[in-house]
Design an enzyme around this catalytic site. Sequence first.
Site, PDB file in Angstrom:
ATOM      1  N   SER A   1       0.848  -1.188   0.000  1.00  0.00           N
ATOM      2  CA  SER A   1       0.000   0.000   0.000  1.00  0.00           C
ATOM      3  C   SER A   1       0.884   1.239   0.000  1.00  0.00           C
ATOM      4  O   SER A   1       1.676   1.444   0.925  1.00  0.00           O
ATOM      5  CB  SER A   1      -0.892   0.015   1.240  1.00  0.00           C
TER       6      SER A   1
ATOM      7  N   HIS B   1      -1.438  -1.487  -4.074  1.00  0.00           N
ATOM      8  CA  HIS B   1      -2.685  -1.152  -3.378  1.00  0.00           C
ATOM      9  C   HIS B   1      -2.767   0.365  -3.217  1.00  0.00           C
ATOM     10  O   HIS B   1      -1.855   0.993  -2.676  1.00  0.00           O
ATOM     11  CB  HIS B   1      -2.698  -1.843  -2.011  1.00  0.00           C
TER      12      HIS B   1
ATOM     13  N   ASP C   1      -4.817   3.329  -1.589  1.00  0.00           N
ATOM     14  CA  ASP C   1      -5.809   3.718  -0.585  1.00  0.00           C
ATOM     15  C   ASP C   1      -6.361   5.097  -0.905  1.00  0.00           C
ATOM     16  O   ASP C   1      -5.694   6.109  -0.657  1.00  0.00           O
ATOM     17  CB  ASP C   1      -5.172   3.708   0.803  1.00  0.00           C
TER      18      ASP C   1
ATOM     19  N   MET D   1      -8.924   7.957  -0.113  1.00  0.00           N
ATOM     20  CA  MET D   1      -9.749   8.440   1.001  1.00  0.00           C
ATOM     21  C   MET D   1     -10.236   9.853   0.707  1.00  0.00           C
ATOM     22  O   MET D   1      -9.492  10.669   0.156  1.00  0.00           O
ATOM     23  CB  MET D   1      -8.937   8.438   2.301  1.00  0.00           C
TER      24      MET D   1
ATOM     25  N   HIS E   1      -8.618   0.999  -3.804  1.00  0.00           N
ATOM     26  CA  HIS E   1      -9.426   0.708  -2.617  1.00  0.00           C
ATOM     27  C   HIS E   1     -10.152   1.990  -2.248  1.00  0.00           C
ATOM     28  O   HIS E   1      -9.575   2.902  -1.639  1.00  0.00           O
ATOM     29  CB  HIS E   1      -8.506   0.222  -1.494  1.00  0.00           C
TER      30      HIS E   1
ATOM     31  N   MET F   1     -12.200   4.216  -0.301  1.00  0.00           N
ATOM     32  CA  MET F   1     -12.768   4.544   1.009  1.00  0.00           C
ATOM     33  C   MET F   1     -13.409   5.919   0.895  1.00  0.00           C
ATOM     34  O   MET F   1     -12.953   6.908   1.479  1.00  0.00           O
ATOM     35  CB  MET F   1     -11.673   4.500   2.082  1.00  0.00           C
TER      36      MET F   1
ATOM     37  N   MET G   1     -10.763  -6.029   6.283  1.00  0.00           N
ATOM     38  CA  MET G   1      -9.986  -5.030   7.010  1.00  0.00           C
ATOM     39  C   MET G   1      -9.664  -5.541   8.408  1.00  0.00           C
ATOM     40  O   MET G   1     -10.551  -6.005   9.138  1.00  0.00           O
ATOM     41  CB  MET G   1     -10.766  -3.712   7.110  1.00  0.00           C
TER      42      MET G   1
ATOM     43  N   ASP H   1      -6.074  -6.460   5.122  1.00  0.00           N
ATOM     44  CA  ASP H   1      -5.469  -5.128   5.070  1.00  0.00           C
ATOM     45  C   ASP H   1      -5.520  -4.471   6.444  1.00  0.00           C
ATOM     46  O   ASP H   1      -6.596  -4.239   6.989  1.00  0.00           O
ATOM     47  CB  ASP H   1      -6.243  -4.279   4.047  1.00  0.00           C
TER      48      ASP H   1
END
Length: 217
Positions: A9, A34, A36, A38, A67, A69, A138, A176
């Site tokens: 990540s 990966h 992330d 957000m 991913h 979020m 998660m 994760d």
Amino acid sequence: MRKIMVAPSILSADFANLCDEIQKCEKGDADIIHLDVMDGHFVPNITFGPVVIKSIRRCTKLPFDAHLMIEKPEKFVKDFISAGADIVTVHLETKVDFDTIIRKIRNYGAEVGIAINPDTPFSKVKEYMDEIDYLLIMSVYPGFAGQRFIKDVLPKIKEAREYVDKEDLQVKIGVDGGIKHTNYKEVLNAGADILVAASAIFGGDIVRNIQDFKKMK
């Protein structure tokens, strides 16, 4: 024995040297990068979006997992796939029509992932398991790197593994959050296919850290 897959990540990478860091991941035999994403609403942090993903797509041929979020991920699926995401992972906890978003992700040519938070039981995602490629469990609450692994998720990983095997599904199980060289073996033993790690990879020798994760003995 299942193949051990490692997904660094970039949340803990050096963003001033991001391309170089990603290329070190490739040299270390990482399997997935990966990403992330957000938005400061679904989780209390803000990271990056499609523009950054597009800029780093040229750095590697490794698949990208976006991913998401974020709230209302259905509005941005096309943008992330156009930017270079090969997998789009959406949280079950978002208020979206999952039949629609799964179809949308597939129509744009990407694989489909669903993520579930530590307090979301596996039973909540069962109805979608035969429609997705990837289940991301998660082991911390999403939002920040460097959190402590929540051991209570281990039975859920095992439950997911048993279900996938029983139903003969081709779904990969990723875990994760808080993955370290001191706990990854119990995660794999519980049934994970993919280890998502941030600080444990980027906090030192990236190549060696990835290779050490692949030494399951």
